[in-house]
Design a protein around this motif. Structure first.
Motif: not given
Length: 403
Positions: A184, A214, A219, A222
């Motif tokens: 990330w 992500l 995630e 998202e």
């Protein structure tokens, strides 16, 4: 937590640490205590990331905790004895570079050399030489940062684009190794550099990188939402798009299709795959422009992968074995082989499943060793084997680190 624990054993271990009964945890994920008991005891194989993410959320842990990541990157001739920690130091370095100006102490790396080194690193990644990529990035990223700081005007913007794509590669590699937080960081820093490049191709590429990062963190919703944003950004350029931008656009949709599948959103999976299919038809055939490996074959590979994530085993078994992946890079071929092995395993075709992984290992031993799916499959086969496991399976388990 050692890699010798199965996914079910890890769930049980964390559940007990949280002081939860099987009834309580099962209720939190909308399942029965009997189902959870079978998962923990290895009587049901759990490999769908969408379900694992629900359990991880209920236990207040990361998805990586349940799938035993990150992986330890072995020392090789390519990497030497400086692997992920060296890359981490580079990614955490906030000395002059993007967004800063300082007098260079040496002549900056030329833009042509940055292109050549970037191509070498991406090509090595697509050949699944992860140790080589790690070593190259640890030197390439600082040199690209220095070039951004040293050049002005268009040259600085071009150097920013090269730096962004180096960060993109770092994020892509780190997601493969399960280094979620570090991936990330690389994606974020890459997006900063991409925006400075003012190049839609580079910005679109880094939006895809953010989506992958992500997903690495679990995630999924998202990541699918980000894909919508990426497409909205790229759409104005598509009327006059050339092959490279079409490839970036299509690959962004493929990344989104995996995110949507892991979020159990069938409608969005269909929409993204249909959009990628149209882009592939526009392209006409398989290409590897800007290291996207995009074309009809990669779309078909993702149809198989999304089917497995959605639990549509028969769809994957119908399409997967017939797919000719010989024209795409090694990393794509082997990723498809792992998915096909998972399909065979779920269909209880216990001869075809390990044979597929063993064949893939011949092409890309590092990729097979570090992918969570191969580790999970091999461990499952070892634990559920009736009688003594075959020698070839035991040796494979040792190589992937789950013996």
């Amino acid at each position: 937590m050692t890699t010798q624990f199965t996914v079910g054993e890890r769930i049980a271990w964390y559940r007990r640490r949280r002081g939860l009964s099987q009834d309580v945890l099962a209720g939190r994920v909308g399942r029965t205590a009997d189902w959870l008991s079978k998962i923990e005891n290895g009587r049901i194989d759990l490999d769908r990331l969408s379900v694992l993410r629900l359990i991880a959320d209920a236990l207040d842990i990361t998805l990586a905790d349940l799938i035993a990541e990150p992986s330890l990157l072995a020392w090789t001739e390519d990497s030497g004895q400086h692997t992920v920690p060296a890359l981490r130091s580079v990614l955490m370095d906030y000395r002059p570079g993007t967004g800063f100006r300082s007098a260079p102490t040496t002549d900056p790396t030329t833009l042509e050399e940055l292109v050549a080194r970037l191509d070498d690193a991406w090509s090595a990644y697509q050949a699944a030489r992860f140790g080589h990529v790690t070593a190259q990035l640890a030197a390439l990223i600082p040199d690209a940062k220095s070039a951004v700081a040293a050049y002005d005007g268009d040259d600085s913007r071009i150097a920013s684009g090269r730096l962004a794509l180096a960060y993109h590669l770092a994020a892509t590699l780190l997601t493969k190794l399960g280094e979620t937080d570090l991936a990330w960081t690389a994606s974020n820093r890459g997006m900063e550099a991409a925006q400075l490049s003012e190049n839609p191709l580079v910005i679109g590429s880094l939006l895809r990188s953010l989506s992958h990062s992500l997903q690495s963190a679990g995630e999924y919703t998202e990541a699918a939402r980000l894909t919508h944003d990426a497409i909205a950004f790229l759409d104005p350029y598509m009327a006059s798009a050339g092959r490279t931008l079409t490839s970036v656009y299509g690959t962004a949709l493929l990344a989104g299709s995996m995110a949507a599948a892991r979020a159990d959103d069938r409608t969005t999976v269909r929409d993204f795959l249909d959009g990628a299919t149209r882009a592939a038809k526009r392209l006409g055939s398989d290409h590897n422009l800007m290291w996207t490996a995009f074309g009809p074959t990669n779309v078909a590979i993702h149809r198989v992968s999304t089917s497995m994530e959605l639990g549509d085993l028969q769809v994957a078994l119908s399409l997967g074995p017939t797919l000719d992946t010989s024209g795409v890079p090694t990393e794509r071929r082997v990723r498809h082989a792992l998915e096909l092995s998972r399909a065979y395993s779920n269909a209880n075709q216990r001869d075809d499943a390990p044979a597929t992984i063993l064949e893939a290992e011949q092409a890309a031993p590092e990729q097979v060793r570090y992918h969570y799916l191969s580790r999970h499959l091999v461990q499952t086969w070892i634990r559920t084997q009736r009688g003594k496991p075959p020698l070839r399976l035991v040796e494979l388990a040792e190589r992937v680190g789950v013996a």
